[in-house]
Design a protein around this motif. Sequence first.
Motif, mmCIF file in Angstrom:
data_model
loop_
_atom_site.group_PDB
_atom_site.id
_atom_site.type_symbol
_atom_site.label_atom_id
_atom_site.label_comp_id
_atom_site.label_asym_id
_atom_site.label_seq_id
_atom_site.Cartn_x
_atom_site.Cartn_y
_atom_site.Cartn_z
ATOM 1 N N TRP A 1 -6.864 22.646 -35.710
ATOM 2 C CA TRP A 1 -5.746 23.514 -35.120
ATOM 3 C C TRP A 1 -5.010 22.817 -33.984
ATOM 4 C CZ3 TRP A 1 -9.481 28.694 -35.155
ATOM 5 C CH2 TRP A 1 -9.263 29.174 -36.437
ATOM 6 N N GLY A 2 -4.456 21.848 -33.788
ATOM 7 C CA GLY A 2 -4.268 21.234 -32.678
ATOM 8 C C GLY A 2 -4.643 20.679 -32.087
ATOM 9 N N PRO A 3 -5.602 20.781 -31.085
ATOM 10 C CA PRO A 3 -6.555 20.377 -30.098
ATOM 11 C C PRO A 3 -7.382 20.645 -30.923
ATOM 12 C CG PRO A 3 -5.612 21.818 -28.860
ATOM 13 C CD PRO A 3 -5.007 21.650 -29.923
ATOM 14 N N VAL A 4 -7.595 22.218 -30.909
ATOM 15 C CA VAL A 4 -8.553 22.407 -31.709
ATOM 16 C C VAL A 4 -9.487 21.936 -32.887
ATOM 17 C CG1 VAL A 4 -10.461 24.847 -32.715
ATOM 18 C CG2 VAL A 4 -7.969 25.028 -30.902
ATOM 19 N N SER A 5 -11.165 21.326 -32.785
ATOM 20 C CA SER A 5 -11.840 20.995 -33.899
ATOM 21 C C SER A 5 -12.932 21.353 -34.877
ATOM 22 C CB SER A 5 -12.088 19.119 -33.071
ATOM 23 O OG SER A 5 -12.434 18.978 -32.088
#
Length: 379
Positions: free
Chosen positions: A296-300
């Motif tokens: 989720w974008g920068p969320v890993s």
Amino acid sequence: MKDLLPNICVLLVLCSSCLVFPLRAQESPEVDLGGALRFNYNLSSWKPEQKKRGGDFGYDMFRINAVAAYQGIYVNAEFRHYSEAFGGGMLKQGWFGYKFDKIRELQVGLSQVPLGIQQYNSHNWFFNLGYYMGLEDDHDMGIKYMHLGENWEYQIAYFKNAEELRFGDASAVSHSRYSYDVAGNNKEVHQGNAKLLYKWGDSLHSRLGISGQYGGLYNINTKKTGNHYALALHYEADFKQWNLKSEAMLVSHNPENQEGVSEEVITMAAYGAPYEVAADFNLYTLAIARDVPVSWGPVSNLQFYNDFGYMQKNENSFEDSFMNVTGVLVTAGNLYTYIDYAAGYNHSWLGGNFVNDFAAGDPDAKWEARFNINFGYYF
């Protein structure tokens, strides 16, 4: 046994030096600096004015980490600065180390006490219940030898005392500290620790261990030394995206107090404030977590968890204490965000009477809760 503890540090140095050969020392100095900045939002069930405001959002902590090495000797230090109300500036850890090889190491200074599951017996921002009695992520002043093998790990340590900041002839320990330690009229002295851990398994990786500590409690009024000890049985497992931490502890404090001062209660302190804790208790904790990788974008990654703790006090007139934290850790690059719902019963940091919740407690207490979001950028 108390008379033998001061000699443990000498034996550790001699034994480790004789049994192993040192690694080749690096020819140039190495320095690595890091740190963290954290902010906190919280909304507490027992604070009516705060609830009217919709909670509070503000400064939590700034820290600096430093690791440096030269000629085989290294230093590892972490300094933290909290708000004045929570103790201000304090050294969390700091030691001089020497690695004899890849699995054997010696540390001297303010290092983590080898007791129970390390580094943390929890997944959430609040830790588990044992932290508030100095039984999770505790750091004391002494010397520690570690053997971290593929299947077997063991640690042996001698701690002269907890963090000493005042250096007076008969001064009580400072309350401005990261780790909870015995405070008030008693001081921890000459503590020995031993920990043994067996590791096995591939798809299900297990770690079964036993650990214990025994030390003195010097009373600055009576000039007599009592004792304290703790025994722990612990098991940790990793299976695919799951992690399980389970632990059972037997804990006892036997101070030599002045006549008329109860020996069923001890004083402990950290973060700028003292409170009372039952002298004798059993502690049971169970913590489980699951990682969920995402893009989720920068969320890993999302780590969902539930950490539970139960403090069973030996004194029949005391009310037991409980703690449960349900939450998720959101990983986005170097930004780590803990979203926690922390509930406590007779818990000093979760509602009620701060001073004696972990001691006598309140038979009419009710569960209180705190919704908390901690934002931390680590660099």
